[in-house]
Design a protein around this motif. Structure first.
Motif, short mmCIF file in Angstrom:
data_model
loop_
_atom_site.label_atom_id
_atom_site.label_comp_id
_atom_site.label_asym_id
_atom_site.label_seq_id
_atom_site.Cartn_x
_atom_site.Cartn_y
_atom_site.Cartn_z
N GLY A 104 0.82 -1.20 0.00
CA GLY A 104 0.00 0.00 0.00
C GLY A 104 0.86 1.26 0.00
O GLY A 104 2.02 1.22 0.43
N ALA A 106 0.58 5.91 -0.19
CA ALA A 106 -0.20 7.16 -0.22
C ALA A 106 0.69 8.23 -0.83
O ALA A 106 1.85 8.38 -0.44
CB ALA A 106 -0.65 7.56 1.18
N THR A 133 -4.50 13.81 -2.80
CA THR A 133 -3.93 12.64 -2.13
C THR A 133 -4.47 11.39 -2.79
O THR A 133 -5.69 11.21 -2.87
CB THR A 133 -4.27 12.62 -0.63
OG1 THR A 133 -3.78 13.83 -0.03
CG2 THR A 133 -3.63 11.41 0.04
N TYR A 135 -4.43 7.23 -2.75
CA TYR A 135 -4.17 6.02 -1.97
C TYR A 135 -4.16 4.83 -2.93
O TYR A 135 -5.06 4.69 -3.75
CB TYR A 135 -5.23 5.82 -0.89
CG TYR A 135 -5.28 6.94 0.12
CD1 TYR A 135 -4.43 6.95 1.21
CD2 TYR A 135 -6.18 7.99 -0.05
CE1 TYR A 135 -4.48 8.00 2.14
CE2 TYR A 135 -6.24 9.04 0.86
CZ TYR A 135 -5.38 9.02 1.95
OH TYR A 135 -5.42 10.05 2.85
N SER A 329 -6.80 2.20 -6.69
CA SER A 329 -6.34 3.52 -6.24
C SER A 329 -7.53 4.44 -6.15
O SER A 329 -8.50 4.34 -6.93
CB SER A 329 -5.28 4.08 -7.19
OG SER A 329 -5.82 4.26 -8.49
N VAL A 333 -9.34 6.27 1.29
CA VAL A 333 -8.96 4.90 1.62
C VAL A 333 -10.12 3.94 1.38
O VAL A 333 -9.96 2.83 0.86
CB VAL A 333 -8.48 4.81 3.07
CG1 VAL A 333 -8.19 3.36 3.46
CG2 VAL A 333 -7.26 5.68 3.30
N VAL A 336 -10.51 2.57 -2.24
CA VAL A 336 -9.45 1.81 -2.89
C VAL A 336 -9.97 0.44 -3.31
O VAL A 336 -9.72 -0.04 -4.42
CB VAL A 336 -8.23 1.68 -1.97
CG1 VAL A 336 -7.22 0.68 -2.54
CG2 VAL A 336 -7.56 3.03 -1.77
#
Length: 489
Positions: A104, A106, A133, A135, A329, A333, A336
């Motif tokens: 994982g 970020a 951002t 993730y 992605s 979060v 994802v």
């Protein structure tokens, strides 16, 4: 395609290559009874060999063997190799299971029109504008369907290797116990020979002094004096060699106990008699040889080499591998997984042209198995030879003790008669010296014969593979136990 894959998976119970079958005693030429034993007693119960050193009823010997089991470095090395083989087996067994990995990340990006300020109410930095951002997360799973038994044969070989190392550990323990016993007998023998030589040297000093006085008085010639001096010097010259034999045996025991030479000398220095060798009256069938650890190690090595034929043979057949992956992605979060994409792949790999490499490897592995078989058979025959020789050696030593003891008693009596007759003037001084020399020789021979009987008994127990069943399990080494590991902060 799916039915075909299912069919291949159903075949996964098969394993190519030969299945190992232990050899029968007849194939190994193991006789019903040893030549040196009574054939009518071949089916009787064998000797209890687990703690043969306790049969000598010598507390010092028992203590030394127990300490050797706990601290001998050869045993520690064999135990470490066993631990390594166990770890290899566990790693090989893990190939039967799927593997899984996850990752994982970020990623924070700041846009051209972004701005940041400090919120006066919270004191935190707040960004706005082009900030982003991302993730990301991914997972992979893979599994090889062991259709033709490559992995299972590898596990079989690794298990046999582990069992072979366990047998090697037992063989090391049995060898250390017997070596401690043999050197202990040598040390006690040297002590007794030193006592005999020193006692005789003291008597010869008295004789030399008396002959010197008689020569000064003109009662005997200088020839008698020089003959007495020669016998005395001959006895004195034997002392350094015997002392060296003693130190050699004691130092060897110290090293066997994981100590520096001389460390255990105070324990053995107090004089003691030779431990009485226990009798060997129970019959010993030839099948007892099968309990020897070195034979077990050779047999397990053969089993491992046979299993590896299957490992090499499996290279001729297709390999089925199943794998799955997932990746996604999102800017949050929680999304994802929702926005991710997964895939499942079934792949078959089959050799088409390898230039004969695979079949050459198979032939080479078969040759390796043949070599292991020959080594196994040789180990059995050598074991039979050692037991036969040890049985005969014990029998010969027993007869020798009886005969030499009679000779020692006769030599002692002869010296008494020679001394009386010399004082009476019936014999010359040379006859007296011969009687003294014979007595010294017979005493020394008697001590060596008793030691030889004890040595032959220990060698017989060793040849029968005794001395390892009751040995304690060695403690893990510092690296295996993790005491030498360091964790960085």
């Amino acid at each position: 395609m799916v039915p075909g894959l299912i069919s291949m998976l159903l075949l996964s119970g098969c394993a190519v290559g030969p299945d190992y079958k232990p050899k029968a005693n007849a194939d190994l030429k193991v006789p019903r009874a040893f030549v040196a034993s009574d054939p009518s007693e071949a089916d009787a119960e064998p000797l209890d060999l687990a703690q043969w050193w306790r049969e000598f009823d010598d507390p010092v010997l028992t203590n030394l063997v127990d300490r050797a089991f706990a601290a001998n470095l050869d045993i520690a090395a064999a135990a470490a190799r066993l631990a390594q083989a166990r770890a290899t087996l566990r790693g090989t067994q893990g190939q039967l299971l799927p593997t899984a990995d996850v990752s994982g990340s970020a990623n924070r990006s700041v846009g051209n029109q972004s701005s940041s300020f400090i919120d006066p109410t919270t004191g935190q930095t707040v960004s706005r504008g082009g900030d982003t951002t991302i993730y990301r997360g991914s997972a992979t799973v893979a599994w090889e369907a062991d259709v033709f038994g490559r992995i299972r044969r590898s596990v079989e070989a690794a298990r046999a290797d582990m069992q072979s190392q366990a047998a090697n550990l037992a063989f090391a323990q049995a060898g250390v116990a017997s070596e401690v016993g043999l050197n202990y007998i040598n040390a006690r023998l040297a002590q007794i020979r030193l006592r005999i030589a020193r006692d005789n040297l003291a008597a010869q000093d008295d004789t030399l002094q008396i002959v010197g006085w008689r020569r000064q008085a003109g009662l005997v010639s200088s020839l008698d004096y020089e003959q007495a001096r020669q016998l005395r010097s001959q006895t004195a010259a034997s002392l350094p060699g015997i002392e060296n034999d003693y130190l050699t045996a004691v130092n060897r025991i110290a090293v066997l106990l994981g100590e520096t030479p001389g460390a255990i000398t105070p324990l053995i220095d107090p004089p003691a008699s030779l431990p009485l060798a226990p009798g060997v009256g129970a019959p010993i069938p030839a099948v007892v040889v099968q309990r020897r650890p070195d034979i077990r190690a050779a047999e397990r090595t053969l089993a491992a080499e046979v299993a590896r034929i299957g490992v090499q043979t499996a290279q001729l057949y297709p390999a089925l591998r199943l794998s799955g992956s997932f990746s996604g992605s999102a800017t949050t979060v929680g999304n994802v997984i929702n926005d991710g994409v997964g895939q499942l792949v079934a792949g078959i790999t089959a050799p088409i042209f390898q230039g004969g490499q695979i079949r050459a490897a198979i032939r080479g592995q078969r040759a390796s198995a043949d070599a292991a078989l020959a080594s196994y058979q040789s180990t059995v025959l050598v074991a039979l030879e050692e037991v036969e020789n040890a049985l005969k050696g014990r029998e010969a030593a027993e007869r020798s003790v009886t005969d030499v003891s009679i000779g020692a008693e006769a030599a002692a009596n002869a010296l008494i008669y020679a001394q009386d007759q010399y004082r009476a003037g019936l014999i010359d001084f040379q006859a007296l010296l011969d009687a003294q020399r014979t007595r010294l020789s017979s005493q020394d021979s008697e001590a060596q014969a008793r030691a030889a009987r004890a040595t032959a008994t220990i060698q017989l127990y060793k040849a029968l593979g005794g001395g390892w069943e009751s040995a304690p399990t060695p403690a893990p080494g510092p690296y295996e136990g993790g005491t030498n590991s360091k964790t960085r902060p």
